[in-house]
Motif scaffolding. Structure first.
Motif, PDB file in Angstrom:
ATOM      1  N   SER A   1      11.762  13.276-102.972  1.00 13.10           N
ATOM      2  CA  SER A   1      12.054  14.589-104.172  1.00 13.10           C
ATOM      3  C   SER A   1      12.091  13.778-105.034  1.00 13.10           C
ATOM      4  O   SER A   1      12.729  12.928-105.979  1.00 13.10           O
ATOM      5  CB  SER A   1      13.285  15.444-103.791  1.00 13.10           C
ATOM      6  OG  SER A   1      13.717  15.983-105.035  1.00 13.10           O
ATOM      7  N   SER A   2      11.257  14.182-106.603  1.00 11.58           N
ATOM      8  CA  SER A   2      11.462  13.435-107.031  1.00 11.58           C
ATOM      9  C   SER A   2      11.593  14.379-108.647  1.00 11.58           C
ATOM     10  O   SER A   2      11.250  15.245-108.731  1.00 11.58           O
ATOM     11  CB  SER A   2      10.129  12.482-107.416  1.00 11.58           C
ATOM     12  OG  SER A   2       9.042  13.126-108.198  1.00 11.58           O
ATOM     13  N   THR A   3      12.272  13.853-110.206  1.00  8.57           N
ATOM     14  CA  THR A   3      12.215  14.750-110.910  1.00  8.57           C
ATOM     15  C   THR A   3      12.012  13.942-112.407  1.00  8.57           C
ATOM     16  O   THR A   3      11.603  12.764-112.412  1.00  8.57           O
ATOM     17  CB  THR A   3      14.312  14.850-111.172  1.00  8.57           C
ATOM     18  OG1 THR A   3      14.100  13.535-111.825  1.00  8.57           O
ATOM     19  CG2 THR A   3      14.362  15.822-110.053  1.00  8.57           C
ATOM     20  N   PHE A   4      11.670  15.372-113.624  1.00  8.97           N
ATOM     21  CA  PHE A   4      11.310  15.057-114.445  1.00  8.97           C
ATOM     22  C   PHE A   4      12.495  14.495-115.210  1.00  8.97           C
ATOM     23  O   PHE A   4      13.022  15.447-115.831  1.00  8.97           O
ATOM     24  CB  PHE A   4       9.919  15.842-114.851  1.00  8.97           C
ATOM     25  CG  PHE A   4       8.890  15.747-113.902  1.00  8.97           C
ATOM     26  CD1 PHE A   4       8.033  14.821-114.976  1.00  8.97           C
ATOM     27  CD2 PHE A   4       8.648  16.319-113.363  1.00  8.97           C
ATOM     28  CE1 PHE A   4       6.685  14.076-114.072  1.00  8.97           C
ATOM     29  CE2 PHE A   4       7.410  16.917-112.549  1.00  8.97           C
ATOM     30  CZ  PHE A   4       6.034  15.224-113.527  1.00  8.97           C
ATOM     31  N   SER A   5      12.329  13.680-116.431  1.00 11.86           N
ATOM     32  CA  SER A   5      13.289  13.790-117.494  1.00 11.86           C
ATOM     33  C   SER A   5      12.584  13.313-118.714  1.00 11.86           C
ATOM     34  O   SER A   5      11.818  13.285-118.966  1.00 11.86           O
ATOM     35  CB  SER A   5      14.370  12.187-117.311  1.00 11.86           C
ATOM     36  OG  SER A   5      14.899  12.692-116.123  1.00 11.86           O
TER      37      SER A   5
ATOM     38  N   GLN B   1       9.029  10.555-116.137  1.00 11.94           N
ATOM     39  CA  GLN B   1      10.397  10.111-115.284  1.00 11.94           C
ATOM     40  C   GLN B   1      11.234   8.972-114.642  1.00 11.94           C
ATOM     41  O   GLN B   1      10.773   8.196-115.505  1.00 11.94           O
ATOM     42  CB  GLN B   1       9.795  10.326-113.682  1.00 11.94           C
ATOM     43  CG  GLN B   1       9.065  11.260-112.876  1.00 11.94           C
ATOM     44  CD  GLN B   1       8.234  10.671-111.893  1.00 11.94           C
ATOM     45  OE1 GLN B   1       7.223  10.201-111.699  1.00 11.94           O
ATOM     46  NE2 GLN B   1       8.530  12.269-110.653  1.00 11.94           N
TER      47      GLN B   1
ATOM     48  N   GLU C   1      14.354   8.849-111.285  1.00 10.27           N
ATOM     49  CA  GLU C   1      13.599   9.432-109.959  1.00 10.27           C
ATOM     50  C   GLU C   1      12.084   9.923-109.511  1.00 10.27           C
ATOM     51  O   GLU C   1      12.024  10.888-110.002  1.00 10.27           O
ATOM     52  CB  GLU C   1      14.528  10.609-109.234  1.00 10.27           C
ATOM     53  CG  GLU C   1      16.319  11.024-108.823  1.00 10.27           C
ATOM     54  CD  GLU C   1      16.574  12.541-108.638  1.00 10.27           C
ATOM     55  OE1 GLU C   1      15.927  13.685-108.764  1.00 10.27           O
ATOM     56  OE2 GLU C   1      17.323  12.536-108.378  1.00 10.27           O
TER      57      GLU C   1
ATOM     58  N   HIS D   1       5.939   6.117-111.603  1.00  8.45           N
ATOM     59  CA  HIS D   1       6.289   7.449-112.113  1.00  8.45           C
ATOM     60  C   HIS D   1       5.253   7.885-112.617  1.00  8.45           C
ATOM     61  O   HIS D   1       4.342   7.415-114.008  1.00  8.45           O
ATOM     62  CB  HIS D   1       7.621   7.178-112.972  1.00  8.45           C
ATOM     63  CG  HIS D   1       7.034   6.619-113.941  1.00  8.45           C
ATOM     64  ND1 HIS D   1       7.576   4.983-114.233  1.00  8.45           N
ATOM     65  CD2 HIS D   1       7.337   7.189-115.742  1.00  8.45           C
ATOM     66  CE1 HIS D   1       7.567   4.990-115.495  1.00  8.45           C
ATOM     67  NE2 HIS D   1       7.615   5.889-116.677  1.00  8.45           N
TER      68      HIS D   1
ATOM     69  N   PRO E   1      17.942  15.280-117.725  1.00 13.50           N
ATOM     70  CA  PRO E   1      16.733  15.908-116.373  1.00 13.50           C
ATOM     71  C   PRO E   1      16.035  16.575-117.428  1.00 13.50           C
ATOM     72  O   PRO E   1      16.719  18.083-118.385  1.00 13.50           O
ATOM     73  CB  PRO E   1      17.777  16.783-115.427  1.00 13.50           C
ATOM     74  CG  PRO E   1      18.998  15.114-115.707  1.00 13.50           C
ATOM     75  CD  PRO E   1      18.625  15.257-117.152  1.00 13.50           C
ATOM     76  N   GLU E   2      14.853  17.327-117.644  1.00 13.24           N
ATOM     77  CA  GLU E   2      13.954  18.601-117.679  1.00 13.24           C
ATOM     78  C   GLU E   2      14.172  19.120-117.487  1.00 13.24           C
ATOM     79  O   GLU E   2      14.466  19.438-116.054  1.00 13.24           O
ATOM     80  CB  GLU E   2      12.378  18.284-117.644  1.00 13.24           C
ATOM     81  CG  GLU E   2      11.541  18.644-118.022  1.00 13.24           C
ATOM     82  CD  GLU E   2      11.557  19.139-119.533  1.00 13.24           C
ATOM     83  OE1 GLU E   2      11.997  20.783-119.612  1.00 13.24           O
ATOM     84  OE2 GLU E   2      11.155  18.756-120.141  1.00 13.24           O
TER      85      GLU E   2
ATOM     86  N   LEU F   1      11.175  22.013-111.503  1.00 16.99           N
ATOM     87  CA  LEU F   1      11.592  21.783-110.660  1.00 16.99           C
ATOM     88  C   LEU F   1      11.549  20.835-109.761  1.00 16.99           C
ATOM     89  O   LEU F   1      10.105  19.783-110.550  1.00 16.99           O
ATOM     90  CB  LEU F   1      11.424  22.395-109.859  1.00 16.99           C
ATOM     91  CG  LEU F   1      12.106  24.356-109.772  1.00 16.99           C
ATOM     92  CD1 LEU F   1      10.762  25.333-109.235  1.00 16.99           C
ATOM     93  CD2 LEU F   1      13.435  24.325-110.027  1.00 16.99           C
ATOM     94  N   PRO F   2      12.538  20.140-109.449  1.00 19.24           N
ATOM     95  CA  PRO F   2      12.107  18.444-108.424  1.00 19.24           C
ATOM     96  C   PRO F   2      10.249  19.375-107.762  1.00 19.24           C
ATOM     97  O   PRO F   2       9.989  19.628-107.625  1.00 19.24           O
ATOM     98  CB  PRO F   2      13.088  18.457-107.962  1.00 19.24           C
ATOM     99  CG  PRO F   2      14.022  18.724-108.215  1.00 19.24           C
ATOM    100  CD  PRO F   2      13.587  20.494-108.806  1.00 19.24           C
TER     101      PRO F   2
END
Length: 506
Positions: free
Chosen positions: A91-95, A112, A115, A141, A303-304, A308-309
């Motif tokens: 799982s990776s997320t945007f910021s 990113q 994550e 990323h 976190p954006e 969603l992740p």
């Protein structure tokens, strides 16, 4: 621009150990942008030229607009991570990376942070002498690109001294993968060459995957080169500088060498290195200060909230892994064997950064030796004179077409060089240049015989020598005929006809 004090490169390496780091940005060739349905100008089939036309409210950060992740960009990023030997995050997320600059209309960049999609990899880079050096990858990323500012007025094209600036948001939101290395230690005197070879390898990987055109001269591939020095025997890393957006392999090498020499001179004199971005100046071969380099805290990442992740399925990851092309080292070994090149010939191609171009020229129908000859010879010569990358001047398809014209006897090598010059000058395709410049080889034996007879009549002593069996004397006649025909004759055919006419006249 005044050149800074520099220390001799070898002396710098006696006193200090260079430590490198690279941040390479790869623009992805998706049809649309990272977070909107706007066409992606990095995808060549879109052919977008007018400023501020490839935009949507999302690109401009207008109130109420919401980003949507580009599924194809995610797949491309995973493929690139796998090719770099990275682990793919479950799982990776945007910021949001917060900073203000006019080319970033939202005042933040979606990127990113803690994550990333891919992490902990490594690649083997081949140095000019064939040795392999392992470069550790920290992360790869996903993020969006910024727009483009054009500074008008002034003498440098930079913001300092400009009368005003123009902003084009076409590039804002173009999908990127940023590849960040860990500190690279142990390169020593190979540090500059390693930098160029590493960026060249990233280009080759991206193009082999089919995820980017990876053209440095177009900004599809951009390198930020980090350099720091530490005194011999010291464990603590030195303060680094980051030379931004170096746009050719040769410039990467030159910028690293320059920074090593510049930093060594400062440290040896008791000075301190400022942690900052620096700008590379191709014309002077120097770097100049940009801005004080920000640390992660300065960007106030968070976190954006609108995304969603990203949770790729194991099946997708395996599918992309199975579709990976052969590894660069394996590919090089295969091509060397298929082409029948000696070690020296193949290394000449690799070190020139033209392996992809030669390969694509061969795929377009040219013989390997001919492809190598033209790319590493005449085209490289013109590129050096113009301070440009060879691949930016002419396409493999055009080179293959020129080789075909030579092979068919329609062009001599001398005429083919003129065709190369014409194509590079923008005069059209090879066939169009041949037509417009009148470069077709004279294949009419009647015209050649007339020129030969005139040359023989003007040099009766040469005719007599040929009759006596001194065939090397034919060279003078051949030269006169080639001159009379403006170089548009096949020298081998002229030689045959000269000997035939001399025999007939005896």
């Amino acid at each position: 621009m005044a050149r800074a004090e520099l220390m001799d490169f070898d002396k710098a390496l006696e006193l200090f150990e260079p430590v490198l780091g690279f941040e390479v940005h790869v623009e992805l060739s998706t049809k649309t942008k990272m977070f909107s349905h706007a066409p992606n100008p990095a995808f060549s089939e879109n052919k977008i030229t007018d400023p501020n036309t490839a935009i949507t409210p999302v690109c401009l950060g207008l109130p109420g607009s919401l980003p949507v992740v580009n599924e194809q960009a995610v797949s491309y990023a995973i493929s690139l991570g796998l090719a770099l030997g990275c682990q793919i995050a479950e799982s990776s997320t945007f910021s949001r990376k917060n900073y203000f600059y006019p080319d970033t209309p939202k005042n933040y960049q979606i990127s990113q942070y803690d994550e990333p999609i891919a992490f902990e990899g490594e690649v083997e880079v081949e140095l000019p002498d064939g040795r392999l050096f392992t470069v550790p990858i920290e992360r790869a990323h996903m993020e969006e690109d910024a727009g483009k500012l054009t500074h008008v007025g002034g003498s440098t094209g930079r913001i300092q001294g400009a009368e005003f600036s123009l902003v084009d948001y076409n590039r804002a939101g173009v999908p990127l993968v940023e590849i960040v290395t860990k500190p690279i230690i142990g390169a020593e005197a190979d540090a500059p060459a390693l930098g160029a070879a590493y960026v060249s390898l990233i280009r080759d990987i991206a193009r082999a995957l089919g995820i980017s055109e990876a053209r440095m001269e177009r900004g599809n591939l951009r390198c930020d080169a980090n350099v720091s020095l530490r005194p011999r025997g010291q464990e603590k890393l030195g303060t680094r500088t980051e030379t931004k957006n170096v746009n050719s392999f040769r410039s990467v090498e030159r910028a690293i060498r320059y920074e090593i020499q510049r930093q060594a001179a400062i440290l040896a004199a008791g000075g301190e290195i400022q942690q900052e971005t620096r700008h590379w100046h191709e014309d002077t071969g120097t770097t100049s200060p940009g801005r004080v380099k920000s640390d992660a805290d300065d960007y106030r990442y968070f976190p954006e909230p609108d995304l969603l992740p990203v949770v790729p399925s194991p099946a997708l990851i395996q599918q992309l892994r199975d579709a990976l092309p052969e590894a660069p080292a394996t590919r090089r070994r295969r091509l060397k064997e298929e082409w029948g090149f000696t070690d020296l010939e193949f290394r000449d191609v690799v070190n020139s950064g033209l392996l992809v171009e030669v390969d694509e020229t061969v795929a377009a129908g040219a013989a390997p030796q001919q492809a190598r000859k033209w790319w590493t010879g005449e085209i490289a010569r013109i590129a050096n004179a113009q301070n440009a990358e060879p691949a930016a001047l002419i396409s493999p398809t055009d080179v293959a077409a020129i080789v075909a014209l030579v092979d068919s006897g329609s062009l001599t090598d001398r005429l083919a060089r003129q065709v190369v010059e014409g194509v590079i000058a923008g005069e059209g395709t090879p066939a169009e240049v041949v037509e417009s410049r009148g470069l077709q080889v004279v294949s009419d034996d009647g015209a050649l015989i007339a020129a030969i007879d005139a040359a023989l009549a003007a040099q009766p002593d040469v005719l007599e020598k040929i009759r006596e069996g001194k065939v090397q004397a034919a060279g003078a006649v051949i030269g006169a005929v080639m001159k009379a025909m403006g170089g548009k004759a096949d020298a081998a055919r002229v030689r045959e006809l000269v000997l035939e006419r001399a025999s007939a006249a005896s």
